[in-house]
Design a protein around this motif. Sequence first.
Motif, PDB file in Angstrom:
ATOM      1  N   LYS A  90      14.238 -39.667   2.021  1.00 54.80           N
ATOM      2  CA  LYS A  90      15.277 -40.647   1.685  1.00 54.80           C
ATOM      3  C   LYS A  90      14.649 -41.869   1.011  1.00 54.80           C
ATOM      4  O   LYS A  90      15.212 -42.455   0.097  1.00 54.80           O
ATOM      5  N   TYR A  91      13.486 -42.254   1.493  1.00 56.16           N
ATOM      6  CA  TYR A  91      12.761 -43.359   0.866  1.00 56.16           C
ATOM      7  C   TYR A  91      11.454 -42.854   0.275  1.00 56.16           C
ATOM      8  O   TYR A  91      10.586 -42.378   1.006  1.00 56.16           O
ATOM      9  N   HIS A  92      11.360 -42.974  -1.031  1.00 59.78           N
ATOM     10  CA  HIS A  92      10.120 -42.573  -1.691  1.00 59.78           C
ATOM     11  C   HIS A  92       9.268 -43.837  -1.858  1.00 59.78           C
ATOM     12  O   HIS A  92       9.595 -44.725  -2.630  1.00 59.78           O
ATOM     13  N   VAL A  93       8.214 -43.908  -1.076  1.00 55.69           N
ATOM     14  CA  VAL A  93       7.357 -45.094  -1.071  1.00 55.69           C
ATOM     15  C   VAL A  93       6.131 -44.813  -1.933  1.00 55.69           C
ATOM     16  O   VAL A  93       5.344 -43.922  -1.631  1.00 55.69           O
ATOM     17  N   GLN A  94       6.009 -45.547  -3.029  1.00 55.18           N
ATOM     18  CA  GLN A  94       4.923 -45.307  -3.971  1.00 55.18           C
ATOM     19  C   GLN A  94       3.996 -46.522  -4.013  1.00 55.18           C
ATOM     20  O   GLN A  94       4.423 -47.619  -4.330  1.00 55.18           O
ATOM     21  N   VAL A  95       2.752 -46.270  -3.674  1.00 55.85           N
ATOM     22  CA  VAL A  95       1.790 -47.369  -3.606  1.00 55.85           C
ATOM     23  C   VAL A  95       0.854 -47.330  -4.806  1.00 55.85           C
ATOM     24  O   VAL A  95       0.245 -46.300  -5.095  1.00 55.85           O
ATOM     25  N   VAL A 119       2.395 -39.987   8.326  1.00 60.72           N
ATOM     26  CA  VAL A 119       2.019 -38.894   7.420  1.00 60.72           C
ATOM     27  C   VAL A 119       1.018 -39.456   6.420  1.00 60.72           C
ATOM     28  O   VAL A 119       0.894 -40.671   6.261  1.00 60.72           O
ATOM     29  N   LYS A 120       0.324 -38.561   5.755  1.00 60.46           N
ATOM     30  CA  LYS A 120      -0.649 -38.953   4.741  1.00 60.46           C
ATOM     31  C   LYS A 120       0.040 -39.115   3.387  1.00 60.46           C
ATOM     32  O   LYS A 120       1.141 -38.594   3.170  1.00 60.46           O
ATOM     33  N   MET A 121      -0.641 -39.820   2.486  1.00 58.77           N
ATOM     34  CA  MET A 121      -0.160 -39.932   1.113  1.00 58.77           C
ATOM     35  C   MET A 121       0.088 -38.535   0.545  1.00 58.77           C
ATOM     36  O   MET A 121      -0.709 -37.623   0.783  1.00 58.77           O
ATOM     37  N   GLY A 122       1.171 -38.396  -0.200  1.00 57.95           N
ATOM     38  CA  GLY A 122       1.478 -37.104  -0.799  1.00 57.95           C
ATOM     39  C   GLY A 122       2.318 -36.216   0.104  1.00 57.95           C
ATOM     40  O   GLY A 122       2.582 -35.066  -0.226  1.00 57.95           O
ATOM     41  N   SER A 123       2.744 -36.759   1.266  1.00 55.98           N
ATOM     42  CA  SER A 123       3.559 -35.938   2.167  1.00 55.98           C
ATOM     43  C   SER A 123       4.854 -36.631   2.550  1.00 55.98           C
ATOM     44  O   SER A 123       5.031 -37.824   2.332  1.00 55.98           O
ATOM     45  N   THR A 124       5.714 -35.826   3.164  1.00 53.72           N
ATOM     46  CA  THR A 124       7.028 -36.303   3.601  1.00 53.72           C
ATOM     47  C   THR A 124       7.117 -36.194   5.116  1.00 53.72           C
ATOM     48  O   THR A 124       6.616 -35.223   5.696  1.00 53.72           O
ATOM     49  N   THR A 125       7.754 -37.168   5.739  1.00 57.02           N
ATOM     50  CA  THR A 125       7.888 -37.107   7.194  1.00 57.02           C
ATOM     51  C   THR A 125       8.830 -35.963   7.579  1.00 57.02           C
ATOM     52  O   THR A 125       9.678 -35.552   6.792  1.00 57.02           O
ATOM     53  N   GLN A 126       8.665 -35.499   8.797  1.00 58.05           N
ATOM     54  CA  GLN A 126       9.459 -34.337   9.247  1.00 58.05           C
ATOM     55  C   GLN A 126      10.953 -34.588   9.223  1.00 58.05           C
ATOM     56  O   GLN A 126      11.733 -33.686   8.951  1.00 58.05           O
ATOM     57  N   ASP A 127      11.331 -35.847   9.485  1.00 57.29           N
ATOM     58  CA  ASP A 127      12.758 -36.160   9.482  1.00 57.29           C
ATOM     59  C   ASP A 127      13.275 -36.428   8.062  1.00 57.29           C
ATOM     60  O   ASP A 127      14.417 -36.865   7.885  1.00 57.29           O
ATOM     61  N   ASN A 128      12.426 -36.212   7.057  1.00 60.58           N
ATOM     62  CA  ASN A 128      12.801 -36.437   5.658  1.00 60.58           C
ATOM     63  C   ASN A 128      13.163 -37.874   5.341  1.00 60.58           C
ATOM     64  O   ASN A 128      13.873 -38.145   4.382  1.00 60.58           O
ATOM     65  N   ARG A 129      12.685 -38.790   6.163  1.00 61.95           N
ATOM     66  CA  ARG A 129      13.028 -40.183   5.902  1.00 61.95           C
ATOM     67  C   ARG A 129      12.080 -40.801   4.856  1.00 61.95           C
ATOM     68  O   ARG A 129      12.513 -41.535   3.993  1.00 61.95           O
ATOM     69  N   THR A 131       8.776 -40.307   1.992  1.00 62.97           N
ATOM     70  CA  THR A 131       7.715 -39.619   1.253  1.00 62.97           C
ATOM     71  C   THR A 131       6.759 -40.702   0.798  1.00 62.97           C
ATOM     72  O   THR A 131       7.189 -41.727   0.256  1.00 62.97           O
ATOM     73  N   LEU A 132       5.469 -40.497   1.054  1.00 64.48           N
ATOM     74  CA  LEU A 132       4.466 -41.462   0.595  1.00 64.48           C
ATOM     75  C   LEU A 132       3.722 -40.888  -0.611  1.00 64.48           C
ATOM     76  O   LEU A 132       3.312 -39.737  -0.593  1.00 64.48           O
ATOM     77  N   SER A 133       3.591 -41.710  -1.647  1.00 68.80           N
ATOM     78  CA  SER A 133       2.822 -41.281  -2.819  1.00 68.80           C
ATOM     79  C   SER A 133       1.897 -42.394  -3.264  1.00 68.80           C
ATOM     80  O   SER A 133       2.246 -43.572  -3.206  1.00 68.80           O
TER      81      SER A 133
END
Lengths: 170, 424
Positions: A90-95, A119-129, A131-133
């Motif tokens: 739901k939230y794509h967090v891009q650093v 979660v690590k960069m490049g992955s999505t949390t299990q609840d789909n809340r 994604t870290l990039s």
Amino acid sequence: MSVMQEDTQQEKPQFSASAMKQVDEIFSRYPDDRRASALMPVLHLAQSEFGGWLSRSALDYVAEVVGVAPIRCYEVATFYTMYNLKPVGKYHVQVCTNISCWLCDSDNVVKTLEDKVQVKMGSTTQDNRFTLSEVECLGACINAPMMQVNDDYFENLTADRVSEIIDRLP
Amino acid sequence: MSSKVQILFKNIHKEDSHTYKVARDGGGYKQAEKALTMSTEDVIDEVKRAGIRGRGGAGFPAGLKWSFIPKDNSRAKYLVCNADEGEPGTCKDRDIIRYAPHLLIEGMIIAAFAVGAERGYIYIRGEFVREAEILEQAIKEAKENGFLGEKINGSDVKFELAIHRGAGAYVCGEETGLLESLEGKKGQPRVKPPFPANIGLWGGPTVINNVETLAAVPSIIENGGEWYSKLGVEKSSGTKLFSISGHVNKPGNYEVELGIPMKTLIEEYAGGVKGGWENLKGVIPGGASSAILPKDVCETITMDYDAIAKAGSMLGSGAMIVLDNSVCIVKAIERLSRFYRHESCGQCTPCREGTGWLSQIMTRIEAGKGVEDDIDLLLSIGNNISGKTICALGDAAVGPVSGSIKAFRDEYIYHVEHGRCMVG
């Protein structure tokens, strides 16, 4: 092509009536005989209409709407990094970790985020809340370090501010 | 030389500076009105006389670029604004777009009139979603007030302007990569010649200018090219926006006349180097693609095209990235090499393969697994990329590597001999 993913839903993607109006507005920006130029903006629109990513069937649909061969659409969608070819949270967090941000300790932003949402960069949390990039320079270098959450920039970050921003997301 | 002249940032501190009303009250669109009463030749001559060089990075004289557009030619002509700001360290165009969008639009109206373009695009990087919204609104306002569309300000001049958003590809900042992208394709740069002035967007004659270049045009029409040419120094006329980031106390975008000493700019505008000037290691003077200048060069160098070129680097986009003594040069350049590898569009072998090799070797050295021959190997790979590719991205990838080896070879040697950074 392995980089593209099939949609898990059986239904064919379809723009709503209001999205179709936006498509017409996009077409009006280009000469009538240059409609292929609308491909990128229509892909952006499709991504926001279809849950933040573009499945293989979404790409086929966009090609059909714009009137280009599917391969042209795949080429473009795979070339540009902003088109997500697999589901994102739901939230794509891009650093940004490029030089100006790195000099201002973007490593700490990465670490804070990874600890925070587990979660690590490049992955999505299990609840789909979330994604870290990790991304390349986003052009806000004088306010480094920074990150982008969906369409918004957050600048001059500290570990505390990153935590607070994540906590405050609805 | 006075460094207080503000052209681009003159009105950005006003509340709601992005709105038509505030822009108009501050003299906005007056120069578009004026230009429309001039001959197109006169407008181009003023810009030529101003000597303004492209602010995107290449530094090509803007007036000359405009004059290459063929006259008396029936093909549709186009004006494209390059707002694909992506050179690491650079974030100046973003502030023009956010705080002075009408200045940019006014510059585009004047440019379009001068070259005979009836259609124009602002190609903005995809991540600038909010910035694109501000521009969208400004275009709408300009249209409502008769400055865009048919019969601009009651004249026979027509100019339609639209936004085209990119989608995350650095190479689209290269002007022909940008055109490909605007045509709905992968942003792979074109072989030149033909140049866009002859065959550009959809095969038509096309002028492509950076945001900052176009935003400076109204002031040239207002005060004359000669006035502008006297700002700055010879062959580097005018004011320039410098994005100063990294290890300074007051990072920011500063508008100053070209030719200002780098040390003055850092100390008096950007609040000085963190920990004091003596803590400076070096400055990347013109965006990530430019070679780093070590402290002793920074002491005396001035910020103009020729001085920086003479020092073996380039003024580029004017993005100054300041590195203090805590930085490991190898690690910094390794990060940049990863960037170029990621952004290579893949069509030219020397760049596609070479950027990968540069990045791998930099990573190897950084990880403490490098050997001394790696340093010359990096230079050799660089030689095999530079000048052997369709666009400048290959050269851009080489600049930071070869420049840093030239200035900080001792750090590279330390790294391979000790397997770790000289600092920290």
